[in-house]
Design an enzyme around this catalytic site. Sequence first.
Site, PDB file in Angstrom:
ATOM      1  N   ASP A 255       0.828  -1.210   0.000  1.00 17.68           N
ATOM      2  CA  ASP A 255       0.000   0.000   0.000  1.00 17.68           C
ATOM      3  C   ASP A 255       0.857   1.253   0.000  1.00 17.68           C
ATOM      4  O   ASP A 255       0.441   2.303  -0.480  1.00 17.68           O
ATOM      5  CB  ASP A 255      -0.958  -0.011   1.188  1.00 17.68           C
ATOM      6  CG  ASP A 255      -2.061  -1.031   0.947  1.00 17.68           C
ATOM      7  OD1 ASP A 255      -1.831  -2.218   1.235  1.00 17.68           O
ATOM      8  OD2 ASP A 255      -3.112  -0.640   0.400  1.00 17.68           O
TER       9      ASP A 255
HETATM   10  O1  MRU Z   1      -7.720  -3.232   2.820  1.00 20.95           O
HETATM   11  P1  MRU Z   1      -7.426  -3.623   1.397  1.00 20.95           P
HETATM   12  O2  MRU Z   1      -8.174  -4.820   0.929  1.00 20.95           O
HETATM   13  O3  MRU Z   1      -7.564  -2.428   0.464  1.00 20.95           O
HETATM   14  O4  MRU Z   1      -5.876  -3.996   1.426  1.00 20.95           O
HETATM   15  C1  MRU Z   1      -5.257  -4.392   0.228  1.00 20.95           C
HETATM   16  C2  MRU Z   1      -3.818  -4.713   0.383  1.00 20.95           C
HETATM   17  O5  MRU Z   1      -3.244  -4.624   1.439  1.00 20.95           O
HETATM   18  C3  MRU Z   1      -3.084  -5.084  -0.873  1.00 20.95           C
HETATM   19  O6  MRU Z   1      -2.049  -5.985  -0.608  1.00 20.95           O
HETATM   20  C4  MRU Z   1      -2.478  -3.809  -1.499  1.00 20.95           C
HETATM   21  O7  MRU Z   1      -3.423  -2.792  -1.576  1.00 20.95           O
HETATM   22  C5  MRU Z   1      -1.932  -4.085  -2.859  1.00 20.95           C
HETATM   23  S1  MRU Z   1      -3.220  -4.446  -4.050  1.00 20.95           S
HETATM   24  C6  MRU Z   1      -2.446  -4.688  -5.536  1.00 20.95           C
END
Ligand code: MRU
Length: 378
Positions: A255
């Site tokens: 993220d």
């Molecule tokens: O809370 P989320 O489902 O948005 O978290 C998603 C993640 O942590 C993913 O690993 C990250 O956003 C990368 S998606 C290509």
Amino acid sequence: MANGVEQDKALQSIFYKHGSLQLLDQRKLPFETLYLDIKDSQDAWVAIQDMVVRGAPAIAIAAALSLSVEVSKLGDFSGTASDAAYFLSDKLDYLVSSRPTAVNLHDAATKLKEVVRKAAATVSDAQTIFQIYIEAAEIMLEEDVASNKAIGSYGANIIQQQQKDSKNVSVLTHCNTGSLATAGYGTALGVIRALHEKGILERAYCTETRPFNQGSRLTAFELVHDKIPGTLIADSAAAALMKAGRVNAVTVGADRVAANGDTANKIGTYSLALSAKHHGIPFYVAAPLTSIDLSLPSGDKIVIEERSPKELLNARGGLGEQVAASGISVWNPAFDVTPASLISGIITEKGVITKDGTDCFDIKSFAEGVSTSTMNKA
Ligand code: MRU
């Protein structure tokens, strides 16, 4: 064909045509395929906050396109080009406030604001500014799939190279980083797709990813859909799986990646990295350059989103019946930060960033070798 991308609609989280945006309601998967109409930035803010759409790249693209749809309907906007640029900047700031940890949305907003700011200096009417904005947002949608395919290819190559006895590989992944979390193909799950396409994937293991179950609901759905050999494990089974010698590499998404390589990703990533280190298993982060935040020297300052206690207290990540004892207090961080020292390499669309014997990555130097316009600058 939508989004300019050939893909099965079952795995398409963002369905965009000029003037209209639909988001696959990921809360309903894997049992129901329901697309929600997104008419404006306010609809998108709620959809992002409520996890209709999630995953760092998908959030950024959905937000940007929601504003394209909104301005495509603003035929009676009475202001100047500067007013239009201000209007767009204001809406982008609002969209960025929907979820704080993933940097991709912040990055997209910064780039789009710059596009309209520059345009407003040369054109005089608002509708041209809106048109320029729409085109820039549409390009982001198209570029994401190409970037993911490049990540997949670099990732599959490095994982293959690291297998000295050239046997097939089994890879463990966390959360959902696939087609559903992006405009298509995926990042860490894109690496798994690429290994499968090369014919060298033995098996993909996916964690449940408690409490929201992005692994059991979404990654498992993508693996089954694409007929990729996959096995679901409880988050707490990962160390035992590694100890049993059943994992050759771990690949996760991101993220936000700080300049030294510290990486914020779905809660539980840090535990997997510690476990992988203990068992001598390579641990890769797969992410586009838009996930890198050179303004942060390390991961210490990354803001970690805390989500509703209901995600733990109730079944189905808060959407089902209560399962926990009433009265218990809850700590529910959505992400954690994995230190660079536990990461073997960062797989980007421009190549794999490695460490040269130190504990940290020098991402700034890597960035200097690629187009700097794609990076979040220091
Ligand atoms: O809370 P989320 O489902 O948005 O978290 C998603 C993640 O942590 C993913 O690993 C990250 O956003 C990368 S998606 C290509």
